[in-house]
Design a protein around this motif. Structure first.
Motif, PDB file in Angstrom:
ATOM      1  N   LEU A   1     -17.590 -55.525  26.705  1.00  0.00           N
ATOM      2  CA  LEU A   1     -18.665 -54.776  26.040  1.00  0.00           C
ATOM      3  C   LEU A   1     -18.361 -54.479  24.577  1.00  0.00           C
ATOM      4  N   GLY A   2     -17.076 -54.506  24.224  1.00  0.00           N
ATOM      5  CA  GLY A   2     -16.685 -54.156  22.861  1.00  0.00           C
ATOM      6  C   GLY A   2     -16.661 -52.658  22.617  1.00  0.00           C
ATOM      7  N   ARG A   3     -16.645 -51.877  23.686  1.00  0.00           N
ATOM      8  CA  ARG A   3     -16.618 -50.409  23.594  1.00  0.00           C
ATOM      9  C   ARG A   3     -16.198 -49.855  24.951  1.00  0.00           C
ATOM     10  N   SER A   4     -15.937 -48.568  24.957  1.00  0.00           N
ATOM     11  CA  SER A   4     -15.593 -47.902  26.207  1.00  0.00           C
ATOM     12  C   SER A   4     -16.821 -47.888  27.116  1.00  0.00           C
ATOM     13  N   PRO A   5     -16.693 -48.350  28.362  1.00  0.00           N
ATOM     14  CA  PRO A   5     -17.873 -48.431  29.232  1.00  0.00           C
ATOM     15  C   PRO A   5     -18.354 -47.064  29.703  1.00  0.00           C
TER      16      PRO A   5
ATOM     17  N   ASN B   1     -13.563 -40.826  43.023  1.00  0.00           N
ATOM     18  CA  ASN B   1     -12.748 -40.379  44.151  1.00  0.00           C
ATOM     19  C   ASN B   1     -11.261 -40.597  43.907  1.00  0.00           C
ATOM     20  N   ARG B   2     -10.901 -41.710  43.293  1.00  0.00           N
ATOM     21  CA  ARG B   2      -9.494 -42.014  43.071  1.00  0.00           C
ATOM     22  C   ARG B   2      -8.875 -41.142  41.975  1.00  0.00           C
ATOM     23  N   PHE B   3      -9.613 -40.962  40.858  1.00  0.00           N
ATOM     24  CA  PHE B   3      -9.028 -40.300  39.699  1.00  0.00           C
ATOM     25  C   PHE B   3      -9.534 -38.878  39.475  1.00  0.00           C
ATOM     26  N   GLY B   4     -10.506 -38.449  40.253  1.00  0.00           N
ATOM     27  CA  GLY B   4     -11.011 -37.082  40.134  1.00  0.00           C
ATOM     28  C   GLY B   4     -12.262 -36.965  39.302  1.00  0.00           C
ATOM     29  N   SER B   5     -12.399 -37.824  38.296  1.00  0.00           N
ATOM     30  CA  SER B   5     -13.602 -37.848  37.474  1.00  0.00           C
ATOM     31  C   SER B   5     -13.645 -39.166  36.714  1.00  0.00           C
ATOM     32  N   TRP B   6     -14.812 -39.470  36.192  1.00  0.00           N
ATOM     33  CA  TRP B   6     -14.993 -40.683  35.414  1.00  0.00           C
ATOM     34  C   TRP B   6     -14.132 -40.629  34.155  1.00  0.00           C
ATOM     35  N   ASN B   7     -14.136 -39.497  33.458  1.00  0.00           N
ATOM     36  CA  ASN B   7     -13.326 -39.377  32.246  1.00  0.00           C
ATOM     37  C   ASN B   7     -11.844 -39.486  32.545  1.00  0.00           C
TER      38      ASN B   7
ATOM     39  N   MET C   1      -6.638 -45.743  29.296  1.00  0.00           N
ATOM     40  CA  MET C   1      -6.436 -45.647  27.851  1.00  0.00           C
ATOM     41  C   MET C   1      -7.689 -46.040  27.068  1.00  0.00           C
ATOM     42  N   LEU C   2      -8.831 -45.590  27.563  1.00  0.00           N
ATOM     43  CA  LEU C   2     -10.105 -45.835  26.903  1.00  0.00           C
ATOM     44  C   LEU C   2     -10.653 -44.517  26.379  1.00  0.00           C
ATOM     45  N   GLU C   3     -11.540 -44.617  25.398  1.00  0.00           N
ATOM     46  CA  GLU C   3     -12.161 -43.422  24.837  1.00  0.00           C
ATOM     47  C   GLU C   3     -13.027 -42.739  25.882  1.00  0.00           C
ATOM     48  N   THR C   4     -12.973 -41.429  25.856  1.00  0.00           N
ATOM     49  CA  THR C   4     -13.845 -40.653  26.733  1.00  0.00           C
ATOM     50  C   THR C   4     -14.888 -39.952  25.874  1.00  0.00           C
ATOM     51  N   GLU C   5     -15.991 -39.651  26.503  1.00  0.00           N
ATOM     52  CA  GLU C   5     -17.082 -38.999  25.796  1.00  0.00           C
ATOM     53  C   GLU C   5     -17.143 -37.543  26.220  1.00  0.00           C
ATOM     54  N   LYS C   6     -17.191 -36.656  25.252  1.00  0.00           N
ATOM     55  CA  LYS C   6     -17.424 -35.252  25.572  1.00  0.00           C
ATOM     56  C   LYS C   6     -18.931 -35.034  25.488  1.00  0.00           C
ATOM     57  N   ILE C   7     -19.514 -34.802  26.639  1.00  0.00           N
ATOM     58  CA  ILE C   7     -20.960 -34.648  26.724  1.00  0.00           C
ATOM     59  C   ILE C   7     -21.332 -33.299  26.112  1.00  0.00           C
ATOM     60  N   PRO C   8     -22.295 -33.293  25.190  1.00  0.00           N
ATOM     61  CA  PRO C   8     -22.714 -32.031  24.589  1.00  0.00           C
ATOM     62  C   PRO C   8     -23.209 -31.044  25.658  1.00  0.00           C
ATOM     63  N   GLU C   9     -22.850 -29.786  25.478  1.00  0.00           N
ATOM     64  CA  GLU C   9     -23.214 -28.755  26.440  1.00  0.00           C
ATOM     65  C   GLU C   9     -24.710 -28.716  26.692  1.00  0.00           C
ATOM     66  N   GLU C  10     -25.499 -28.839  25.637  1.00  0.00           N
ATOM     67  CA  GLU C  10     -26.952 -28.757  25.807  1.00  0.00           C
ATOM     68  C   GLU C  10     -27.477 -29.909  26.667  1.00  0.00           C
ATOM     69  N   ARG C  11     -26.849 -31.088  26.578  1.00  0.00           N
ATOM     70  CA  ARG C  11     -27.269 -32.214  27.415  1.00  0.00           C
ATOM     71  C   ARG C  11     -26.953 -31.932  28.885  1.00  0.00           C
ATOM     72  N   LEU C  12     -25.810 -31.309  29.137  1.00  0.00           N
ATOM     73  CA  LEU C  12     -25.450 -30.940  30.508  1.00  0.00           C
ATOM     74  C   LEU C  12     -26.447 -29.929  31.075  1.00  0.00           C
TER      75      LEU C  12
END
Length: 182
Positions: A87-91, A109-115, A122-133
């Protein structure tokens, strides 16, 4: 089979026991797995949830992976890295559904969360804005015509319920912040 409990367990207790068995086995359990190694008789799940598949879904497990082989962390993380390169980016979890070899729930289930899975890869994670949550909680409240439960988020929500626990401290705190509690 492990000891069966004589009392009638609640749905949450059954779901927790099912997730715990999945974690011990490293895969989505079958009825036979539950019978041989679970805390409750499989029939208890069928009576409470109407089917084994419905019980798995309520426990946020993927019925499509019943009895599937146990994938190593190396295989799962390698797939995330392959997808990121393609993809050329973190999926995103949606990229995984469209182009990935394993399901989002397998990673959750394996890692506890997607992030957490993306961090391990070792991929970038996204911090979802609070208002979006909070917006997603309000949208889900309209869909269920009431106060959404964790299981509603797991079934129809855009984000994992773990995200809400981490960001707000508890599911109830998230509901309160979204102005869904009176």
């Amino acid at each position: 089979m492990s000891e069966c409990t004589a009392t009638d367990p609640g749905e949450e207790t059954l779901e927790v026991a099912l997730r715990a068995l999945a974690a011990r086995l490293g895969k989505t359990p079958t009825v036979v797995d539950m019978h041989e190694r679970g805390d409750f008789h499989p029939e208890t799940y069928v009576e409470r949830f109407e089917s084994w598949e419905a019980a798995l879904e309520a426990a946020d497990l993927d019925p499509g992976e019943i009895g599937s082989k146990q994938y190593t962390d190396y295989e799962l993380l390698g797939e995330l890295q392959r997808l990121a390169e393609e993809l050329g980016r973190s999926p995103t979890r949606y990229d995984l559904d469209e182009h990935g070899e394993y399901s989002y729930k397998t990673y959750q289930n394996r890692f506890g969360s997607w992030n957490d899975a993306k961090t391990e890869a070792m991929l970038e994670t996204e911090k979802i804005p609070e208002e979006r949550l909070l917006h997603e909680l309000r949208r889900l409240a309209k869909d269920v015509d009431g106060i959404p439960r964790v299981t509603d988020m797991a079934e129809d929500g855009a984000y994992g319920h773990v995200t809400y626990y981490r960001r707000f401290g508890s599911w109830m705190e998230a509901l309160e912040k979204a102005d869904l509690l009176e």
